[in-house]
Design a protein around this motif. Structure first.
Motif, PDB file in Angstrom:
ATOM      1  N   ASP A 246       0.760  -0.933  -0.034  1.00 33.33           N
ATOM      2  CA  ASP A 246      -0.016   0.032   0.157  1.00 33.33           C
ATOM      3  C   ASP A 246       0.860   1.506   0.088  1.00 33.33           C
ATOM      4  N   ASP A 324      -9.283   4.545  -4.609  1.00 31.68           N
ATOM      5  CA  ASP A 324      -8.017   4.563  -4.006  1.00 31.68           C
ATOM      6  C   ASP A 324      -7.863   3.690  -2.529  1.00 31.68           C
ATOM      7  N   VAL A 325      -6.721   3.178  -2.289  1.00 35.26           N
ATOM      8  CA  VAL A 325      -6.578   2.304  -1.158  1.00 35.26           C
ATOM      9  C   VAL A 325      -6.446   3.216   0.044  1.00 35.26           C
ATOM     10  N   SER A 355     -11.004   0.783  -2.072  1.00 35.65           N
ATOM     11  CA  SER A 355     -10.541  -0.635  -2.525  1.00 35.65           C
ATOM     12  C   SER A 355      -8.891  -0.717  -2.848  1.00 35.65           C
ATOM     13  N   SER A 356      -8.572  -1.944  -3.206  1.00 35.25           N
ATOM     14  CA  SER A 356      -7.348  -2.002  -3.741  1.00 35.25           C
ATOM     15  C   SER A 356      -6.969  -2.607  -4.906  1.00 35.25           C
ATOM     16  N   VAL A 358      -4.936  -4.604  -5.940  1.00 32.38           N
ATOM     17  CA  VAL A 358      -4.119  -6.068  -6.219  1.00 32.38           C
ATOM     18  C   VAL A 358      -5.248  -7.025  -5.742  1.00 32.38           C
ATOM     19  N   HIS A 378       3.919   2.898  -7.583  1.00 34.95           N
ATOM     20  CA  HIS A 378       4.013   2.667  -6.132  1.00 34.95           C
ATOM     21  C   HIS A 378       3.665   1.478  -5.618  1.00 34.95           C
TER      22      HIS A 378
END
Ligand code: SAH
Length: 475
Positions: A246, A324-325, A355-356, A358, A378
């Motif tokens: 993250d 965005d995470v 959310s993410s 990955v 990132h």
């Protein structure tokens, strides 16, 4: 064992849609450890309760357990708290019976999935090894109001003292799927007894459920260690992955602590200011939106919402989502867009997703265009494979825009020492051949065509400061 979920959202019966369960029926599923039932003891427009009731068969548990030595405490195998205490078995039952809801999928109420709802979770028998203090330390940072009553060991023999079990009510206002993931991860952590199902894939399960919130939880290491009990190397692996996956963790943590860490974004923007590179980048992406006539756009890793602000007034864009995470970035993005002061038509266009990139998320699907502006660098390189699948295979928009720094150009930034990256959180910065090779590979693998463009004033030898790839889905 029992978990009751109550909402007073109007109409409260939406709970049935979110859980994919008809309130008038009892839904029962046989599991290896017993039977899980979901039913609705209370259904009205004002208040609705769903109960997950799990009948555990302790004898069946022993029968299915491999490698139990005969010398193990034999009685323990048959006389234990598994039938009534909320434990990892309850989490397993949640995954089995409420999996879609936990994954944030709702066919009938998709618009409700991300909406914070008033929720109360009741757990009449929750083992709290670590006591009420730990219970609070786990749930309060996530925004829960905790009400806990410790149960006596035996009501008829008060002198025996208290048991490790609590009757607990947890109140919050949160999207249901997110709250379910909190319980899914934290119930086994409180129980802290050996799980029957700890294996390699538990790291993935933990990360998949905990990704959006676990990385910045003040009790992160304790949660991971207990969740992956008896498997220290797994726990270390998971913590590593949380820390590196993250891009915003360190920043967010610093901000949450109140420490005044210099914001990486600031540094990057100062560096590039002379070129006003940021604006040129936004213009370049907006030009792609225009030329592709994209009417729905999801900005993946939207950060503080600079691109969203640029795209919001565009007439052709009718649906816009920022994802965005980082919770904090989303908050800042909301402030930047100042939606309350925008016309209703613009307000209706925009939505947010925490959310993410990955982990597969069905909510990313159905867009004309997905943008990843200064995001890929990132993530740790080994995780880009997952990002590609999430974006190109699962979300599968008609087009994708990716921008990333051109590392060769760094030589032209006088303020940047040789060998340093433009942002303290960048995991890599690529040359043009590196980026193009990666992009071409993704395009070939997932059936897209790709073209490249430089953004910003190009140096004759070093190229442009930013590189952009535009992918279009092939028929
Ligand atoms: N696109 C924005 C922000 C770029 S900074 C802009 O151009 O201004 C990179 C962003 O990626 C950060 O906001 C960070 O929180 C986000 N990010 C990092 N890892 C992520 C992940 N795994 N999933 C989603 N977003 C992530």
């Amino acid at each position: 064992m029992l978990l009751a979920i109550t909402t007073t959202h109007r109409p409260a019966t939406d709970l049935g849609y979110l859980l994919h369960k008809h309130p008038e029926r009892v839904h029962s599923r046989r599991q290896s450890y017993g039977v899980a039932h979901v039913f609705f003891p209370e259904v009205s427009e004002e208040r609705c309760t769903a109960a997950l009731f799990v009948e555990v068969d302790p004898v069946g548990l022993v029968r299915d357990r491999k490698g139990t030595s005969a010398s193990a405490a034999l009685m323990d195998q048959y006389v234990n708290d598994r039938p009534y205490a909320a434990s990892s078995l309850l989490s397993a039952a949640m995954a089995d019976t409420l999996g879609s809801a936990m994954g944030g999928r709702s066919a009938d109420r998709p618009e409700l999935v991300g909406v914070p709802l008033p929720l109360v979770f009741s757990l009449p028998t929750l083992p709290c090894r670590g006591g009420e203090r730990l219970l609070r330390a786990l749930f309060e940072p996530l925004g829960y109001e905790v009400d806990a009553r410790q149960l006596p060991l035996d009501e008829r023999s008060p002198s025996w003292g208290a048991s490790p079990y609590f009757s607990v009510q947890l109140r919050t206002t949160a999207p249901l799927h997110l709250a379910l993931t909190h319980l899914y991860v934290l119930i086994p952590v409180l129980d802290n007894s050996k799980h029957y199902w700890v294996g390699e894939d538990e790291v993935d399960k933990l990360l998949a459920r905990g990704e959006p919130w676990l990385g910045t939880h003040p009790q992160r290491d304790l949660i991971v260690r207990r969740y992956l009990k008896h498997r220290r190397s797994l726990a270390d692996l998971a913590i590593d992955r949380l820390v590196v996956s993250d891009g915003s963790t360190a920043e967010d943590a610093a901000t949450a602590d109140g420490t005044d860490a210099p914001r990486g974004d600031e540094q990057e923007h100062r560096l590039e200011r002379s070129l006003s590179l940021n604006e040129r980048r936004l213009e370049a992406v907006a030009a792609v939106v225009e030329s592709l006539q994209a009417s729905s756009v999801i900005d993946l890793g939207c950060g503080e919402g600079r691109l969203l602000k640029q795209l919001l007034p565009m007439k052709g864009v009718v649906r816009l989502t920022g994802m965005d995470v980082s919770h904090r970035s989303l908050q800042l993005a909301r402030e930047r867009l100042n939606l309350d002061r925008q016309p209703q038509m613009l307000q209706d266009k925009l939505s947010w997703l925490h959310s993410s990139l990955v982990y597969r998320d069905a909510r990313f699907a159905g867009y004309d265009l997905a943008t990843l502006v200064e995001v890929i660098e990132h993530l740790d390189e080994p995780r880009l494979g997952m990002l590609s699948r999430v974006v190109f295979e699962f979300a599968r928009p008609k087009a994708v825009v990716v921008t990333t720094p051109n590392v060769d150009y760094n030589a032209r930034f006088p303020a940047l020492p040789a060998g340093r990256m433009r942002h303290p959180d960048h995991r890599f910065e690529w040359t043009r051949p590196q980026f193009q090779a990666w992009a071409q590979q993704q395009a070939d693998r997932f059936g897209y065509a790709v073209r490249f463009e430089g953004i910003g004033d190009a140096d004759a030898h070093l190229g442009a400061p930013t590189q952009m790839a535009v992918f279009t889905l092939q028929p």
